[in-house]
Design a protein around this motif. Structure first.
Motif, PDB file in Angstrom:
ATOM      1  N   ARG A  70       0.672  -1.265  -0.106  1.00 39.82           N
ATOM      2  CA  ARG A  70      -0.092  -0.170   0.034  1.00 39.82           C
ATOM      3  C   ARG A  70       0.612   1.356  -0.011  1.00 39.82           C
ATOM      4  O   ARG A  70       2.006   1.007   0.213  1.00 39.82           O
ATOM      5  N   ILE A  71       0.348   2.318  -0.400  1.00 40.99           N
ATOM      6  CA  ILE A  71       0.847   3.595  -0.528  1.00 40.99           C
ATOM      7  C   ILE A  71      -0.042   4.606   0.478  1.00 40.99           C
ATOM      8  O   ILE A  71      -1.398   4.512   0.461  1.00 40.99           O
ATOM      9  N   ILE A  72       0.794   5.458   1.362  1.00 40.29           N
ATOM     10  CA  ILE A  72      -0.193   6.240   2.326  1.00 40.29           C
ATOM     11  C   ILE A  72      -0.137   7.676   1.596  1.00 40.29           C
ATOM     12  O   ILE A  72       0.900   8.504   1.257  1.00 40.29           O
ATOM     13  N   ILE A  84      -3.764   3.594  -0.076  1.00 40.08           N
ATOM     14  CA  ILE A  84      -4.116   3.148  -1.555  1.00 40.08           C
ATOM     15  C   ILE A  84      -3.581   1.799  -1.678  1.00 40.08           C
ATOM     16  O   ILE A  84      -2.079   1.766  -1.607  1.00 40.08           O
ATOM     17  N   PRO A  85      -4.264   0.617  -1.875  1.00 42.43           N
ATOM     18  CA  PRO A  85      -3.583  -0.537  -2.386  1.00 42.43           C
ATOM     19  C   PRO A  85      -2.820  -0.496  -3.668  1.00 42.43           C
ATOM     20  O   PRO A  85      -3.090   0.094  -4.389  1.00 42.43           O
ATOM     21  N   MET A  86      -1.706  -1.144  -3.464  1.00 41.18           N
ATOM     22  CA  MET A  86      -0.874  -1.093  -4.772  1.00 41.18           C
ATOM     23  C   MET A  86      -1.458  -2.404  -5.635  1.00 41.18           C
ATOM     24  O   MET A  86      -1.434  -3.444  -5.234  1.00 41.18           O
ATOM     25  N   THR A  87      -1.931  -2.084  -6.844  1.00 41.00           N
ATOM     26  CA  THR A  87      -2.506  -2.951  -7.790  1.00 41.00           C
ATOM     27  C   THR A  87      -1.711  -3.569  -8.562  1.00 41.00           C
ATOM     28  O   THR A  87      -2.019  -4.621  -9.070  1.00 41.00           O
ATOM     29  N   ASN A  99       4.770   1.115   0.771  1.00 39.98           N
ATOM     30  CA  ASN A  99       4.851   2.041   2.097  1.00 39.98           C
ATOM     31  C   ASN A  99       5.438   3.173   1.822  1.00 39.98           C
ATOM     32  O   ASN A  99       5.853   3.889   2.986  1.00 39.98           O
ATOM     33  N   ASP A 100       5.442   3.629   0.755  1.00 37.83           N
ATOM     34  CA  ASP A 100       5.605   4.909   0.242  1.00 37.83           C
ATOM     35  C   ASP A 100       4.945   6.012   1.151  1.00 37.83           C
ATOM     36  O   ASP A 100       3.661   5.726   1.042  1.00 37.83           O
ATOM     37  N   ILE A 101       5.247   7.174   1.224  1.00 42.46           N
ATOM     38  CA  ILE A 101       4.305   8.223   1.713  1.00 42.46           C
ATOM     39  C   ILE A 101       4.383   9.347   0.806  1.00 42.46           C
ATOM     40  O   ILE A 101       5.124   9.800   0.399  1.00 42.46           O
ATOM     41  N   VAL A 102       2.985   9.720   0.284  1.00 47.75           N
ATOM     42  CA  VAL A 102       2.949  10.958  -0.814  1.00 47.75           C
ATOM     43  C   VAL A 102       2.232  12.042   0.133  1.00 47.75           C
ATOM     44  O   VAL A 102       1.219  11.898   0.711  1.00 47.75           O
TER      45      VAL A 102
END
Length: 237
Positions: free
Chosen positions: A122-124, A134-137, A195-198
């Motif tokens: 996921r991405i935060i 956001i789940p990584m598709t 696990n990246d944060i945007v």
């Protein structure tokens, strides 16, 4: 939030990006989808259909039979799988895990072929779009897809000041991205990894922020003034 001096640590970001291009390394608390095929990919795990027959005879619904099993990697890095039991997978790439499980399942089947996927990458996203996970598709997901999945960036967000934060939060690598121009987008490293944060910096509205800060004071003064007027009116009457 996440203020920085200048345009950040690009060397560290490029190194992280190179690592992201390799296979994901399995970590504790990941959920795995493990698919085992026989005859070099011809038939899936349970080739004789015994498990499905048992489920069917027990009255299990079709959608439950078709639901993908998820296997949790425990805090010690071990996952429990059918037939092979406990397997240490933490710290292995997906390709290394496939090779390890292929050897282990060879005890039971011929010409084994294994595919392992992580289900909870996921991405935060923080800031203007709000706090969203956001789940990584797919493994090639980029920043544009993440922002679109979060609902996009409207006039409340600064598209010229987006921060991509990666790695250990004690010493992260951060990239400042400008999506307001094609040139800014071209210069940016837009690939994301688990696990990246945007962070999209919100547009500041100074008057509204100041009003919100002083509203409790105004409310208190209004209450005191109202009480004074009521008491004075009672005394005069």
């Amino acid at each position: 939030m996440f203020r920085t001096d200048g345009d950040m640590n690009m060397d560290k970001m490029r190194a992280s990006l190179a690592t992201a291009e390799k296979n994901y390394v399995i970590q504790p608390n990941d959920y795995l989808d493990v698919r085992v095929y026989t005859n070099r990919g011809e038939r899936i795990l349970d080739p004789n259909g015994e498990i499905l027959r048992n489920l069917s005879s027990g009255g299990v619904l079709q959608n439950q039979m078709e639901e993908k099993p998820r296997f949790l990697v425990q805090s010690n890095g071990i996952v429990k799988l059918p037939m092979v039991d406990y397997v240490k997978v933490s710290g292995l790439t997906l390709l290394e895990t496939d090779s390890l499980l292929q050897v282990m399942f060879t005890k039971f089947y011929k010409d084994v072929y294994v595919i392992t996927k992580v289900l909870n990458n996921r991405i935060i996203v923080l800031g203007a779009p709000g706090g969203k996970v956001i789940p990584m598709t797919n493994d090639n997901m980029n920043l544009i897809e993440v922002l679109a999945a979060a609902g996009g960036v409207d006039k409340t967000g600064k598209v010229h000041n987006i921060r991509l934060i990666r790695g250990d939060l004690q010493n992260p690598s951060v990239q400042v991205i400008n999506l307001s121009t094609i040139e800014g987008m071209r210069k940016a490293a837009l690939n994301v990894e688990p696990n990246d944060i945007v962070y999209v910096e919100p547009v500041r509205r100074v008057f509204l922020e100041a009003l919100a800060d002083y509203m409790p004071v105004f409310s208190a003064l209004t209450g005191v003034l109202t009480t004074y007027i009521v008491i004075k009116d009672l005394v005069q009457n």
